[in-house]
Write an enzyme that holds these catalytic residues in place. Structure first.
Site, mmCIF file in Angstrom:
data_model
loop_
_atom_site.group_PDB
_atom_site.id
_atom_site.type_symbol
_atom_site.label_atom_id
_atom_site.label_comp_id
_atom_site.label_asym_id
_atom_site.label_seq_id
_atom_site.Cartn_x
_atom_site.Cartn_y
_atom_site.Cartn_z
ATOM 1 N N HIS A 46 8.110 4.737 19.275
ATOM 2 C CA HIS A 46 6.766 4.292 18.889
ATOM 3 C C HIS A 46 5.780 4.398 20.054
ATOM 4 O O HIS A 46 4.989 3.489 20.293
ATOM 5 C CB HIS A 46 6.812 2.853 18.360
ATOM 6 C CG HIS A 46 7.432 2.753 16.993
ATOM 7 N ND1 HIS A 46 6.780 3.126 15.849
ATOM 8 C CD2 HIS A 46 8.665 2.332 16.597
ATOM 9 C CE1 HIS A 46 7.566 2.935 14.794
ATOM 10 N NE2 HIS A 46 8.728 2.469 15.221
ATOM 11 N N GLU A 58 13.453 2.011 15.923
ATOM 12 C CA GLU A 58 13.191 3.350 15.424
ATOM 13 C C GLU A 58 12.937 4.354 16.553
ATOM 14 O O GLU A 58 11.876 4.962 16.628
ATOM 15 C CB GLU A 58 12.002 3.314 14.456
ATOM 16 C CG GLU A 58 12.274 2.450 13.237
ATOM 17 C CD GLU A 58 11.115 2.360 12.254
ATOM 18 O OE1 GLU A 58 11.379 2.225 11.062
ATOM 19 O OE2 GLU A 58 9.940 2.402 12.689
ATOM 20 N N ASP A 75 1.637 1.299 19.568
ATOM 21 C CA ASP A 75 2.462 2.092 18.657
ATOM 22 C C ASP A 75 2.017 3.547 18.765
ATOM 23 O O ASP A 75 1.118 3.871 19.550
ATOM 24 C CB ASP A 75 2.353 1.558 17.212
ATOM 25 C CG ASP A 75 3.689 1.672 16.483
ATOM 26 O OD1 ASP A 75 4.196 2.807 16.379
ATOM 27 O OD2 ASP A 75 4.221 0.645 16.035
HETATM 28 C C1 TNX Z 1 9.438 -0.395 10.074
HETATM 29 S S1 TNX Z 1 9.969 -3.103 11.368
HETATM 30 C C2 TNX Z 1 8.875 -0.509 11.325
HETATM 31 C C3 TNX Z 1 7.414 -0.397 11.471
HETATM 32 C C4 TNX Z 1 6.738 -0.038 10.185
HETATM 33 C C5 TNX Z 1 7.364 -0.828 9.059
HETATM 34 C C6 TNX Z 1 6.684 -0.607 7.736
HETATM 35 C C7 TNX Z 1 10.020 -2.180 12.566
HETATM 36 C C8 TNX Z 1 10.598 -2.748 13.737
HETATM 37 N N1 TNX Z 1 9.575 -0.897 12.453
HETATM 38 O O1 TNX Z 1 7.104 0.513 12.495
HETATM 39 O O2 TNX Z 1 5.384 -0.319 10.309
HETATM 40 O O3 TNX Z 1 8.715 -0.474 8.935
HETATM 41 O O4 TNX Z 1 7.168 -1.499 6.771
#
Ligand code: TNX
Length: 540
Positions: free
Chosen positions: A247, A314, A176
Site C-alpha cells: 500500500h 496486502e 496508502d
Molecule cells: C482490505 S482491511 C484492505 C483495504 C481496503 C478494504 C476494502 C485491510 C487491512 N486492507 O485496503 O480498503 O479491504 O474493504
C-alpha cells in the site's frame, strides 16, 4: 428520554426531574475541569443557558456537578439525578467525560444543536441513577483518509461523533497507494507529489467509470497537532497508521528509489488512481528502512499514543520474488522466503518502536512469517488471525470484515448506493461478538477490544461517509461499550426501538445516516458495480 445508546450497565428510574435554568451552575473539582469546559461549551451553545462554572461542588446545588470518585474504575462513572441536581462521578476524567455524554443524551436531541431553537424552552434531566462502565478498553473507529481525503474539519467532526458514542480510539489511516496525507518535514515530496492524484475510479474495482478531476490534500504538522489535541480533550487516543511495505505506491511515486527499481521503472509510477491490491511495494533495502525511520520519528513527535500502526496488509510478493536485491537480502539474512522477508521488515520496526517506548500494531498479515514479541494485531480477515495471535500471547483488536467493515453495503436492495457486494446489516453489526468463544478466559484477556473500519474507496465525500457509518456505528458502539449477552440472545428489537430516539440525536448533529426505510432519492446511485451480493471475498 432515557433511550441511551450505548446502553448503560444499570439504570434506576426515579420520579421527578432536575430543571436547568439561567441560575444553574456547572461545578467541577480540579481533576474534571477539562470535562466541565467541554460540557459547558456543548450545552451553552445548544441551550443558551449561561451555566456558570465553579469549583466548589456545593455551589452546584440544583445544577450539574462533576468529580472524581477514586473508588470507581478508570472509565467507570455514576450519574445521579435527584433533588439536589445532577452529579456525575468517574474513576478518572475519562469516566466523568463518558458520564457527561450520557447527560447530554438525557437532555434530548436538541442538546446536540449548535444554537438554541427556542431560548424559552425548559431543559430537564429525569431523576435517575446510572452506573456504567465499558466492556472494552479499545473501542475503535478506523478512518481511511487516503482513498478519499477528509479535510481537517471533517475529521474533528468525526471525533465529536465518536465521543457521542463513547468510542475512544481513532485509528487514522494516513497513507496508502492512492495518497499520502501527513506532512513529513524531511521528505517533502511525500505530500508535494504523494498527496494528489489526477483522476479517480468511481465505483468499485471492476467499474469502468472514472472521475477526471484531481483529488488530494494532506494535514500539516499543526493540523495533526490540533487533531490529536482535540481528540485528547474528548478522551480519544489517535493511533496513526503508516502502511508498509505494501500500500505504498504514493510514497514510491514521490521517491522512486523506495520501490523495487531492479524489477520495474519506478520513475514511471504516479499516485494510484484505482482500487485493489497493488503490486508496487517497498524494496527491502537499508535505504527504505532509514527513510521510514525518518518518517516514524516525525510521527512519534506528533502522536503520543502507546500504539503505532504499521499496516502490513496486502503486500504482494511478486516483485520481491523477481528482485535480485530482495533475493540477496533473503540469502544474507538466511530467510526461508518472501513471507519471512516481510516479517523481517515488520520486526525491524517493532524493535525500532519498542526502543522508543511504543508498541507496534499491524493488520493480521503480520502474523505470516512470525510476529515480533509485544506486537499487537488488528484482526480483519475474520477471527482466525485474532485467535492465533491471542493464543500466542499477542494483544488483539477485533475488526473482522465480515461484520464491521462499514464500507460494505448495509442492505441487499437494488437501491443501495454502495457498489460493494457483501452485505453487513445493522443487525449483523449488533450481533458482532469481539471475543471468539474458542478462546480461554486467559487468552481472551488479549482481546483489547473492537474496531469498526471505514475504508473510503466508495465514499467520496462527507455525506457518503455518514451514510456508510450510520446507523451501524451506533450498533458497533453498543457492542464495544455495553455488556451484551451472546449474539443470538441480543435484543435487537430493543436496540432498534432505542434507535428511534437516537436518530433524533443524529438529525440534530447533521449526520446523513441511512434512513431505516432505505436510501432517499438523492442518496441512490444506480448502477451497482462490484462483486455479487454475498460473493465470498477472495481470501476466505
Ligand atoms: C482490505 S482491511 C484492505 C483495504 C481496503 C478494504 C476494502 C485491510 C487491512 N486492507 O485496503 O480498503 O479491504 O474493504
Amino acid at each position: 428520554m432515557t433511550e441511551l445508546i450505548p446502553a448503560p450497565r444499570g439504570a434506576t428510574a426515579g420520579s421527578g426531574e432536575v430543571r436547568l435554568t439561567h441560575h444553574s451552575r456547572l461545578c467541577a473539582d480540579t481533576a474534571t475541569q477539562g470535562v466541565a469546559h467541554w460540557l459547558g461549551a456543548a450545552l451553552r451553545q445548544a441551550t443558551g443557558l449561561p451555566l456558570r462554572e465553579g469549583r466548589e461542588l456545593d455551589d452546584a446545588e440544583g445544577g450539574i456537578g462533576l468529580r472524581l470518585d477514586p473508588g470507581l474504575g478508570p472509565e467507570e462513572y455514576r450519574l445521579v439525578s435527584d433533588g439536589s441536581g445532577v452529579l456525575v462521578e468517574g474513576g478518572s476524567a475519562a469516566g466523568v467525560f463518558w458520564g457527561a455524554q450520557t447527560l447530554r443524551q438525557l437532555l434530548g436531541p436538541d442538546a446536540y444543536r449548535r444554537a438554541p431553537l427556542d431560548r424559552d424552552r425548559a431543559w430537564s434531566v429525569p431523576h435517575l441513577t446510572i452506573e456504567d462502565a465499558p466492556r472494552f478498553r479499545w473501542r475503535g473507529l478506523m478512518l481511511d483518509v487516503a482513498r478519499h481525503f477528509m479535510p481537517k474539519e471533517g475529521v474533528l467532526r468525526y471525533l465529536d461523533l465518536m465521543a457521542a458514542h463513547k468510542l475512544n480510539v481513532f485509528h487514522f489511516h494516513l497513507t496508502d497507494d492512492q495518497g499520502w496525507r501527513i506532512e513529513i518535514e524531511r521528505h517533502p515530496r511525500l505530500t508535494e507529489i504523494g498527496s494528489w492524484r489526477t483522476r479517480t475510479k468511481t465505483g468499485h474495482r471492476a467499474s469502468p467509470l472514472w472521475e477526471d478531476k484531481p483529488h488530494g490534500g494532506y494535514y500539516t504538522r499543526d493540523d495533526i497537532r490540533e487533531i490529536v489535541a482535540y481528540a485528547a480533550e474528548r478522551h480519544i487516543t489517535v493511533v496513526p497508521e503508516i502502511d508498509v511495505p505494501g500500500h505504498s505506491q504514493a510514497a514510491i511515486a514521490a521517491y522512486p528509489e523506495l520501490g523495487n527499481t531492479d524489477v520495474i521503472d519506478t520513475t514511471s509510477l504516479s499516485v494510484w488512481d484505482t482500487w485493489g491490491i497493488n503490486p508496487n511495494v517497498l524494496a527491502p533495502t537499508d535505504n527504505t528502512l532509514r527513510f521510514y525511520e525518518g518518517v516514524f520519528e516525525e510521527v512519534l513527535e506528533l502522536f503520543p499514543s502507546e500504539f503505532v500502526h504499521v499496516g502490513g496488509d496486502e503486500c504482494p510478493k511478486d516483485q520481491w520474488r523477481r528482485s535480485e536485491t530482495a533475493q540477496a537480502r533473503i540469502r544474507e539474512l538466511g530467510l526461508a522466503d518472501e513471507d519471512e522477508l516481510q516479517s523481517w521488515f515488520i520486526k525491524h520496526f517493532d524493535a525500532w518502536l519498542s526502543a522508543r517506548g511504543r508498541r507496534l500494531i499491524g493488520w493480521d498479515e503480520i502474523l505470516e512469517g512470525g510476529l515480533a514479541e509485544g506486537a499487537a494485531v488488528s484482526s480483519w480477515r475474520g477471527y482466525a488471525g485474532g485467535v492465533a495471535a491471542a493464543r500466542a500471547g499477542h494483544d488483539v483488536v477485533m475488526c473482522p470484515e465480515q461484520q464491521v467493515y462499514l464500507d460494505h453495503r448495509q442492505d441487499p436492495g437494488p437501491e443501495e448506493p454502495v457498489p460493494i457486494g457483501w452485505v453487513r446489516t445493522l443487525e449483523d453489526v449488533y450481533r458482532f461478538e469481539p471475543v471468539p468463544p474458542e478462546l480461554t478466559p486467559e487468552e481472551a484477556r488479549h482481546v483489547l477490544g473492537a474496531q469498526a473500519n471505514l475504508w473510503t474507496e466508495v465514499m467520496e465525500d462527507h455525506a457518503r461517509v455518514d451514510y456508510q457509518a450510520f446507523p451501524r456505528l451506533a450498533a458497533f458502539a453498543e457492542v464495544a461499550w455495553s455488556t451484551l449477552p451472546a449474539p443470538a440472545e441480543r435484543d435487537f428489537a430493543g436496540f432498534r426501538s432505542r434507535m428511534a430516539a437516537h436518530y433524533g440525536r443524529l438529525d440534530a448533529l447533521g449526520v446523513a445516516y441511512r434512513p431505516p426505510t432505505g436510501p432517499l432519492p438523492w442518496q441512490r446511485r444506480p448502477g451497482v458495480l462490484g462483486r455479487p451480493v454475498d460473493g465470498p471475498p477472495p481470501h476466505r
